[in-house]
Design an enzyme around this catalytic site. Structure first.
Site, PDB file in Angstrom:
ATOM      1  N   THR A 168       0.949  -1.174   0.202  1.00  0.00           N
ATOM      2  CA  THR A 168      -0.035  -0.228  -0.170  1.00  0.00           C
ATOM      3  C   THR A 168       0.823   1.409  -0.368  1.00  0.00           C
ATOM      4  O   THR A 168       0.478   2.246  -0.378  1.00  0.00           O
ATOM      5  CB  THR A 168      -1.043   0.071   0.857  1.00  0.00           C
ATOM      6  OG1 THR A 168      -0.025  -0.168   2.658  1.00  0.00           O
ATOM      7  CG2 THR A 168      -2.314  -0.888   1.093  1.00  0.00           C
ATOM      8  N   CYS A 206      -0.902   8.201   0.384  1.00  0.00           N
ATOM      9  CA  CYS A 206      -0.727   6.350   0.014  1.00  0.00           C
ATOM     10  C   CYS A 206      -2.437   6.638   0.396  1.00  0.00           C
ATOM     11  O   CYS A 206      -2.692   6.557   0.970  1.00  0.00           O
ATOM     12  CB  CYS A 206       0.113   5.937   0.712  1.00  0.00           C
ATOM     13  SG  CYS A 206       1.426   6.854   0.688  1.00  0.00           S
ATOM     14  N   VAL A 207      -3.014   6.051  -0.466  1.00  0.00           N
ATOM     15  CA  VAL A 207      -4.797   5.523  -0.268  1.00  0.00           C
ATOM     16  C   VAL A 207      -4.755   4.136  -0.709  1.00  0.00           C
ATOM     17  O   VAL A 207      -5.330   3.490  -1.156  1.00  0.00           O
ATOM     18  CB  VAL A 207      -5.578   6.023  -1.983  1.00  0.00           C
ATOM     19  CG1 VAL A 207      -5.694   6.914  -1.679  1.00  0.00           C
ATOM     20  CG2 VAL A 207      -4.823   5.492  -2.846  1.00  0.00           C
ATOM     21  N   HIS A 208      -4.059   3.585   1.180  1.00  0.00           N
ATOM     22  CA  HIS A 208      -3.621   2.803   1.051  1.00  0.00           C
ATOM     23  C   HIS A 208      -5.295   1.384   0.790  1.00  0.00           C
ATOM     24  O   HIS A 208      -4.860   0.307   0.227  1.00  0.00           O
ATOM     25  CB  HIS A 208      -3.843   2.152   2.881  1.00  0.00           C
ATOM     26  CG  HIS A 208      -2.677   2.986   3.419  1.00  0.00           C
ATOM     27  ND1 HIS A 208      -1.634   2.918   2.928  1.00  0.00           N
ATOM     28  CD2 HIS A 208      -2.507   4.003   4.062  1.00  0.00           C
ATOM     29  CE1 HIS A 208      -0.777   3.305   4.199  1.00  0.00           C
ATOM     30  NE2 HIS A 208      -1.322   4.490   3.974  1.00  0.00           N
ATOM     31  N   ASP A 209      -6.495   1.735   1.394  1.00  0.00           N
ATOM     32  CA  ASP A 209      -7.551   1.002   1.007  1.00  0.00           C
ATOM     33  C   ASP A 209      -7.939   0.732  -0.121  1.00  0.00           C
ATOM     34  O   ASP A 209      -9.033  -0.096  -0.147  1.00  0.00           O
ATOM     35  CB  ASP A 209      -8.513   1.811   1.876  1.00  0.00           C
ATOM     36  CG  ASP A 209      -8.335   2.296   3.505  1.00  0.00           C
ATOM     37  OD1 ASP A 209      -9.101   2.650   4.280  1.00  0.00           O
ATOM     38  OD2 ASP A 209      -7.540   1.315   3.893  1.00  0.00           O
TER      39      ASP A 209
END
Ligand code: RIB
Ligand code: CA
Length: 309
Positions: free
Chosen positions: A192, A236-239
């Protein structure tokens, strides 16, 4: 095309919101339920955030209230990243939709029974709701076809040097979920942190006409400074990772492994210990750890989804 029934469990913060906007525009997926959990911010915000973002896009998904605290751990929030209400600088109109009276874990089990073992679950916050559902309804582990999470990390943490936020916020819940035997796709920090949006990409996407693009920009721009201070090249667009793994697995890479969640360690509490790089392997290895991505393709799919509104 038979759509895949998907349950979305979220501590809706900024990257969760981007993940929802991308999820809602995946033609292969049908969202059949959403549950809010305490995480990035308190349930008093994550629950209305989930309802209100559905209202923003005109979606009538049922949204259920989940846990307002972890199973045992002290409450841990990340408002220092996502802002007091969880959506950075963005504000959403309140949804007029009627409130659901069922608890998240009851609704999740009922829905899993209804879909006869075909339900897949996207969990992008602490795993408290999923753990409660599994504890209350042991048969649930046979009714969830696959659980895709944003959480953990084989090599590093972001809340402590050892632990990633979603796991650290409720390590006991995470351990219960990892030991359930449900097939898990773990999108941890290993992948991610590669999934970032630069300031230029945010401005280009967010600069287009429409309420969703405006919301996207207002939510993401305000969080960028946090990531720049952490020497990250972007937000960071982890999801978004587990969402796009469902519909575009070809842009990711990873390996099967066994995972144990540390719940006792003073320094390592919340660490997802994997057997990826050790010759000693755990007995059960039902996790697929996603470790790399094609960032260009990742950003392309996000842009396509946001500009489709
Ligand atoms: O560590 C990143 C995760 O914690 C993301 O899901 C973010 O939304 C926060 O919940
Ligand atoms: Ca989240």
């Amino acid at each position: 095309m038979n759509k895949i029934p998907v349950w979305f469990d979220t501590d809706i913060g900024v990257d969760d919101a981007v993940a929802f906007l991308v999820l809602h525009r995946q033609p292969e997926l049908e969202v059949v339920g959403i549950s809010a959990v305490s995480g990035n911010v308190g349930l008093e915000h994550t629950y209305p955030n989930a309802r209100n973002i559905c209202h923003l896009v005109g979606a009538r998904y049922p949204v259920y209230k989940g846990a307002d605290r972890p199973l045992y751990a002290e409450v841990e929030h990340a408002s220092y990243v996502h802002g007091e209400e969880g959506l950075g600088g963005a504000r959403l109109e309140s949804s007029p939709a009627p409130h659901e009276s069922e608890a998240a874990w009851d609704a999740l089990y009922r829905t899993a029974v209804e879909y006869g073992g075909e339900l897949q679950v996207l969990a992008v916050g602490p795993l408290t709701n999923i753990a409660i559902a599994l504890a209350k309804y042991p048969a649930l582990k046979t009714l969830i076809k696959r659980l895709l999470i944003m959480g953990g990390g084989a090599a590093r943490g972001n809340t402590t040097p050892a632990a990633e936020f979603n796991i650290y916020a409720d390590p006991e819940a995470a351990q219960l979920v990892f030991k359930s035997g449900i097939p898990i796709v773990m999108c941890g920090l290993d992948v991610t942190l590669q999934g970032y949006l630069t300031a230029e990409e945010i401005e280009e996407i967010g600069g287009h006409e429409g309420a969703v693009c405006r919301f996207f920009r207002d939510a993401t721009v305000s969080v960028l400074p946090f990531y720049h201070k952490a020497n990250q090249p972007g937000l960071c667009v982890h999801d978004v990772c587990p969402v796009l793994y469902m519909t575009h697995p070809e842009i990711f890479g990873g390996q099967p492994c066994g995972v144990y969640v540390e719940t006792q360690g003073k320094i390592t509490c919340g660490k997802t210990v994997t057997d990826l790089w050790s010759d000693k392997k755990f007995p059960d290895r039902h996790v697929f750890a996603v470790l790399e991505m094609d960032r260009e393709a990742f950003v392309r799919e996000i842009r396509k989804a946001i500009l489709s509104y």
